[in-house]
Design a protein around this motif. Structure first.
Motif, PDB file in Angstrom:
ATOM      1  N   THR A   1      15.133 -42.589   3.474  1.00 46.81           N
ATOM      2  CA  THR A   1      15.890 -42.148   2.297  1.00 46.81           C
ATOM      3  C   THR A   1      15.841 -43.207   1.205  1.00 46.81           C
ATOM      4  OG1 THR A   1      17.388 -40.844   3.681  1.00 46.81           O
ATOM      5  CG2 THR A   1      18.149 -41.379   1.469  1.00 46.81           C
ATOM      6  N   ALA A   2      15.984 -44.486   1.592  1.00 46.26           N
ATOM      7  CA  ALA A   2      15.909 -45.572   0.618  1.00 46.26           C
ATOM      8  C   ALA A   2      14.543 -45.598  -0.061  1.00 46.26           C
ATOM      9  CB  ALA A   2      16.187 -46.912   1.303  1.00 46.26           C
ATOM     10  N   CYS A   3      13.481 -45.389   0.717  1.00 45.34           N
ATOM     11  CA  CYS A   3      12.135 -45.339   0.133  1.00 45.34           C
ATOM     12  C   CYS A   3      12.035 -44.206  -0.890  1.00 45.34           C
ATOM     13  CB  CYS A   3      11.088 -45.141   1.224  1.00 45.34           C
ATOM     14  SG  CYS A   3      10.771 -46.594   2.233  1.00 45.34           S
ATOM     15  N   GLY A   4      12.577 -43.047  -0.527  1.00 39.89           N
ATOM     16  CA  GLY A   4      12.544 -41.909  -1.444  1.00 39.89           C
ATOM     17  C   GLY A   4      13.308 -42.173  -2.723  1.00 39.89           C
ATOM     18  N   LEU A   5      14.456 -42.854  -2.598  1.00 37.99           N
ATOM     19  CA  LEU A   5      15.251 -43.195  -3.780  1.00 37.99           C
ATOM     20  C   LEU A   5      14.469 -44.125  -4.713  1.00 37.99           C
ATOM     21  CD1 LEU A   5      18.736 -43.831  -2.095  1.00 37.99           C
ATOM     22  CD2 LEU A   5      18.181 -41.975  -3.667  1.00 37.99           C
ATOM     23  N   LEU A   6      13.773 -45.100  -4.114  1.00 38.99           N
ATOM     24  CA  LEU A   6      13.024 -46.056  -4.923  1.00 38.99           C
ATOM     25  C   LEU A   6      11.782 -45.419  -5.552  1.00 38.99           C
ATOM     26  CD1 LEU A   6      13.268 -49.216  -2.644  1.00 38.99           C
ATOM     27  CD2 LEU A   6      14.624 -48.671  -4.657  1.00 38.99           C
ATOM     28  N   MET A   7      11.197 -44.415  -4.894  1.00 36.14           N
ATOM     29  CA  MET A   7      10.022 -43.747  -5.454  1.00 36.14           C
ATOM     30  C   MET A   7      10.371 -42.965  -6.724  1.00 36.14           C
ATOM     31  SD  MET A   7       7.264 -44.477  -3.807  1.00 36.14           S
ATOM     32  CE  MET A   7       6.129 -43.166  -4.287  1.00 36.14           C
ATOM     33  N   ARG A   8      11.644 -42.676  -6.920  1.00 38.14           N
ATOM     34  CA  ARG A   8      12.045 -41.942  -8.137  1.00 38.14           C
ATOM     35  C   ARG A   8      11.793 -42.761  -9.399  1.00 38.14           C
ATOM     36  NH1 ARG A   8      17.924 -39.320  -6.990  1.00 38.14           N
ATOM     37  NH2 ARG A   8      18.470 -41.528  -7.148  1.00 38.14           N
ATOM     38  N   ARG A   9      11.610 -44.066  -9.237  1.00 41.11           N
ATOM     39  CA  ARG A   9      11.282 -44.890 -10.408  1.00 41.11           C
ATOM     40  C   ARG A   9       9.968 -44.431 -11.028  1.00 41.11           C
ATOM     41  NH1 ARG A   9      12.572 -49.939 -12.409  1.00 41.11           N
ATOM     42  NH2 ARG A   9      10.911 -50.990 -13.541  1.00 41.11           N
ATOM     43  N   TRP A  10       9.004 -44.025 -10.199  1.00 39.30           N
ATOM     44  CA  TRP A  10       7.686 -43.618 -10.672  1.00 39.30           C
ATOM     45  C   TRP A  10       7.518 -42.098 -10.713  1.00 39.30           C
ATOM     46  CZ3 TRP A  10       6.280 -47.276  -6.278  1.00 39.30           C
ATOM     47  CH2 TRP A  10       6.316 -48.612  -6.719  1.00 39.30           C
ATOM     48  N   PHE A  11       8.216 -41.413  -9.809  1.00 40.80           N
ATOM     49  CA  PHE A  11       8.081 -39.954  -9.717  1.00 40.80           C
ATOM     50  C   PHE A  11       9.460 -39.301  -9.738  1.00 40.80           C
ATOM     51  CE2 PHE A  11       4.612 -41.995  -7.368  1.00 40.80           C
ATOM     52  CZ  PHE A  11       3.497 -41.458  -8.004  1.00 40.80           C
ATOM     53  N   PRO A  12      10.098 -39.313 -10.906  1.00 43.14           N
ATOM     54  CA  PRO A  12      11.483 -38.816 -10.985  1.00 43.14           C
ATOM     55  C   PRO A  12      11.622 -37.331 -10.679  1.00 43.14           C
ATOM     56  CG  PRO A  12      10.576 -39.210 -13.172  1.00 43.14           C
ATOM     57  CD  PRO A  12       9.608 -39.796 -12.207  1.00 43.14           C
ATOM     58  N   ASP A  13      10.545 -36.563 -10.786  1.00 42.04           N
ATOM     59  CA  ASP A  13      10.631 -35.125 -10.574  1.00 42.04           C
ATOM     60  C   ASP A  13      10.314 -34.701  -9.140  1.00 42.04           C
ATOM     61  OD1 ASP A  13      11.255 -34.760 -13.276  1.00 42.04           O
ATOM     62  OD2 ASP A  13       9.129 -34.684 -13.846  1.00 42.04           O
ATOM     63  N   VAL A  14       9.909 -35.653  -8.291  1.00 39.59           N
ATOM     64  CA  VAL A  14       9.579 -35.330  -6.902  1.00 39.59           C
ATOM     65  C   VAL A  14      10.818 -35.515  -6.037  1.00 39.59           C
ATOM     66  CG1 VAL A  14       8.127 -35.898  -4.919  1.00 39.59           C
ATOM     67  CG2 VAL A  14       7.194 -36.036  -7.242  1.00 39.59           C
ATOM     68  N   SER A  15      11.153 -34.516  -5.231  1.00 40.27           N
ATOM     69  CA  SER A  15      12.347 -34.567  -4.384  1.00 40.27           C
ATOM     70  C   SER A  15      12.251 -35.720  -3.381  1.00 40.27           C
ATOM     71  CB  SER A  15      12.515 -33.256  -3.623  1.00 40.27           C
ATOM     72  OG  SER A  15      12.702 -32.176  -4.512  1.00 40.27           O
ATOM     73  N   VAL A  16      13.401 -36.317  -3.087  1.00 41.27           N
ATOM     74  CA  VAL A  16      13.447 -37.445  -2.158  1.00 41.27           C
ATOM     75  C   VAL A  16      12.952 -37.032  -0.778  1.00 41.27           C
ATOM     76  CG1 VAL A  16      15.013 -39.025  -0.962  1.00 41.27           C
ATOM     77  CG2 VAL A  16      15.282 -38.639  -3.421  1.00 41.27           C
ATOM     78  N   TRP A  17      13.269 -35.811  -0.336  1.00 43.40           N
ATOM     79  CA  TRP A  17      12.920 -35.397   1.019  1.00 43.40           C
ATOM     80  C   TRP A  17      11.404 -35.356   1.228  1.00 43.40           C
ATOM     81  CZ3 TRP A  17       9.947 -31.229   2.438  1.00 43.40           C
ATOM     82  CH2 TRP A  17       9.738 -30.232   1.480  1.00 43.40           C
ATOM     83  N   ILE A  18      10.643 -35.115   0.178  1.00 40.25           N
ATOM     84  CA  ILE A  18       9.183 -35.094   0.307  1.00 40.25           C
ATOM     85  C   ILE A  18       8.668 -36.487   0.666  1.00 40.25           C
ATOM     86  CG2 ILE A  18       7.012 -34.779  -0.941  1.00 40.25           C
ATOM     87  CD1 ILE A  18       8.335 -32.553  -2.514  1.00 40.25           C
ATOM     88  N   TRP A  19       9.203 -37.504  -0.010  1.00 33.72           N
ATOM     89  CA  TRP A  19       8.803 -38.871   0.306  1.00 33.72           C
ATOM     90  C   TRP A  19       9.256 -39.250   1.703  1.00 33.72           C
ATOM     91  CZ3 TRP A  19       5.078 -40.273  -2.452  1.00 33.72           C
ATOM     92  CH2 TRP A  19       5.019 -39.982  -3.829  1.00 33.72           C
TER      93      TRP A  19
END
Length: 446
Positions: free
Chosen positions: A92-110
């Protein structure tokens, strides 16, 4: 390095922001100092047990032999829960941090992508896991050292790269503001102690790996000393820089405080680079966690306290079924697809924190009863390859401080879920063992 890899994860890179926001600058440092002290107490107990019982995945064996089989069974499943749930928090933390580059991609996908990567690393071979984890851990250590050195230099007035007008206050100005001590009172410190304990969870992986060490009596004590010393420097040093650099009301779970600090220092592209490094670090912690989960289930099956299918090994010697079952906890992170990721993350951290505190309490109690039984049977403590210092003060104090931390989470509605889930889980484990093996096996063995 496995222990370092397991410890340095989302507890430092992400939830440290929550600790600062709730406890304030000085309160956060105090929480981590308490955490480091408790880790030393527990590791001192663990050293004697790990050398006495050098068995892979040995936490439940310590408790089974020193306290009771029922306690050992419960400890094993608590530790499995610690890392199974921690897997979810790391993804979940990884998904939250990926929003910096991909704000439109859902966290659950990461979460799904990273879960597949970690599973693949563990499933390939133990050697591949060890090599991968070594380099992952090295990246994390470099990141923490860079934060301490560069952030500390900026706080001391050396910030040539920072944009004009964004220079940091000199040294510890954040600590001297009216709200710098305890902005939410002492209760703010108490409710964040569990988060600090979660940040230090993973140090006990030394005990899990003891059975796979060539010379436990030499390697385990050395690893314990080095790990505790490094954790004290890395964690307390990092939290001091974070708390001194970022106002407590400007930090949270929406961005890693590491990224915030490096952005403020003004190093070109440092924020994006650190974001990548932190994601790598979180995957490393998940990598160690999945390894530990699978070995614990395998060890339970060896003791005939779990389905025998969990003992099956692949041609490369990997317990694939145990690995797959353990990954189910990591997939709990997919709940973030239908709920607020920050809320899901904090709940997962709290449950994992509750579980690891329960395991630490069992380690302290097991050492207390182990030493008592050893002396009662005529043993000479001077012949022990490693003995816990200041017995019985160390195990008693470790047990008491862990118990106090559980009281603190009841004061925080966001973390109280850990009690609602954790307490029934412990009761269910004891009840299941009693129904399956009878009351005699649930009685203390001391």
């Amino acid at each position: 390095m496995i222990a370092m890899g397991g410890v340095i994860g989302s507890g430092l890179f992400l939830s440290s922001g929550y600790t600062v926001s709730q406890a304030g600058p000085l309160g956060a440092v105090l929480s981590y100092l308490v955490g480091a002290f408790v880790v030393w107490l527990v590791m001192a107990c663990l050293g004697e047990l790990a050398v006495a019982y050098p068995v892979s995945g040995a936490f439940h064996i310590y408790a089974s032999r020193s306290i009771s089989p029922a306690t050992g069974f419960t400890t094993a499943w608590l530790y499995w829960l610690t890392w199974a749930v921690a897997l979810g928090s790391e993804f979940t933390a990884c998904g939250l941090l990926m929003r910096r580059w991909f704000p439109d991609v859902s966290v659950w996908i990461w979460c799904l992508v990273f879960a597949a990567v970690v599973f693949g690393v563990n499933a390939f071979s133990a050697r591949f896991f060890g090599e991968t984890e070594y380099w992952f851990s090295l990246v994390k250590v470099v990141a923490v050292v860079a934060l301490i050195v560069l952030g500390g230099a900026a706080l001391a007035g050396f910030h040539p790269l920072a944009p004009s007008g964004s220079h940091h206050p000199f040294l510890l100005e954040n600590f001297s503001t009216p709200h710098g001590l305890f902005p939410n009172g002492f209760s703010g410190v108490l409710v964040t102690v569990l988060a600090a304990f979660y940040a230090f969870s993973g140090s006990e992986l030394i005990g899990v790996a003891a059975g796979e060490t060539e010379d436990p009596s030499r390697a385990v004590p050395k690893a314990l000393r080095v790990t505790v010393a490094r954790l004290l420097v890395f964690f307390v040093g990092a939290i001091m820089v974070i708390a001194a650099t970022i106002p407590y009301d400007k930090v949270g779970l929406d961005e890693s405080p590491f990224v915030t600090v490096f952005s403020a220092v003004g190093i070109p592209y440092a924020a994006d680079a650190m974001n990548f490094v932190i994601i790598t670090a979180l995957l490393s912690a998940g990598n160690s966690g999945l390894y530990s989960c699978a070995r614990m289930l395998f060890s339970l099956a060896e003791e005939k306290q779990a389905p025998q299918a969990l003992r099956r090994l692949s041609k490369r010697g990997i317990p694939l079924i145990a690995l797959s079952v353990s990954m189910l906890g990591g997939l709990a992170s997919l709940v973030s697809s239908v709920a607020a990721p920050e809320t899901v993350y904090l709940v997962l951290v709290s449950i994992a924190g509750f579980a690891v505190v329960g395991v630490w309490m069992s380690i302290a109690a097991a050492q207390f009863f182990h030493r008592r039984a050893f002396v009662r049977e005529g043993g000479d403590v001077r012949i022990l390859a490693y003995r816990t210092p200041f017995y019985p003060v160390v195990p008693i104090l470790a047990f008491a401080l862990c118990a106090v931390s559980l009281v603190g989470i009841a004061l925080d509605p966001a973390q109280a879920t850990a009690l609602y889930f954790g307490v029934p889980f412990v009761v269910a484990c004891y009840l299941y063992h009693w129904l399956r093996h009878g009351r005699r096996s649930s009685r203390a063995a001391v």
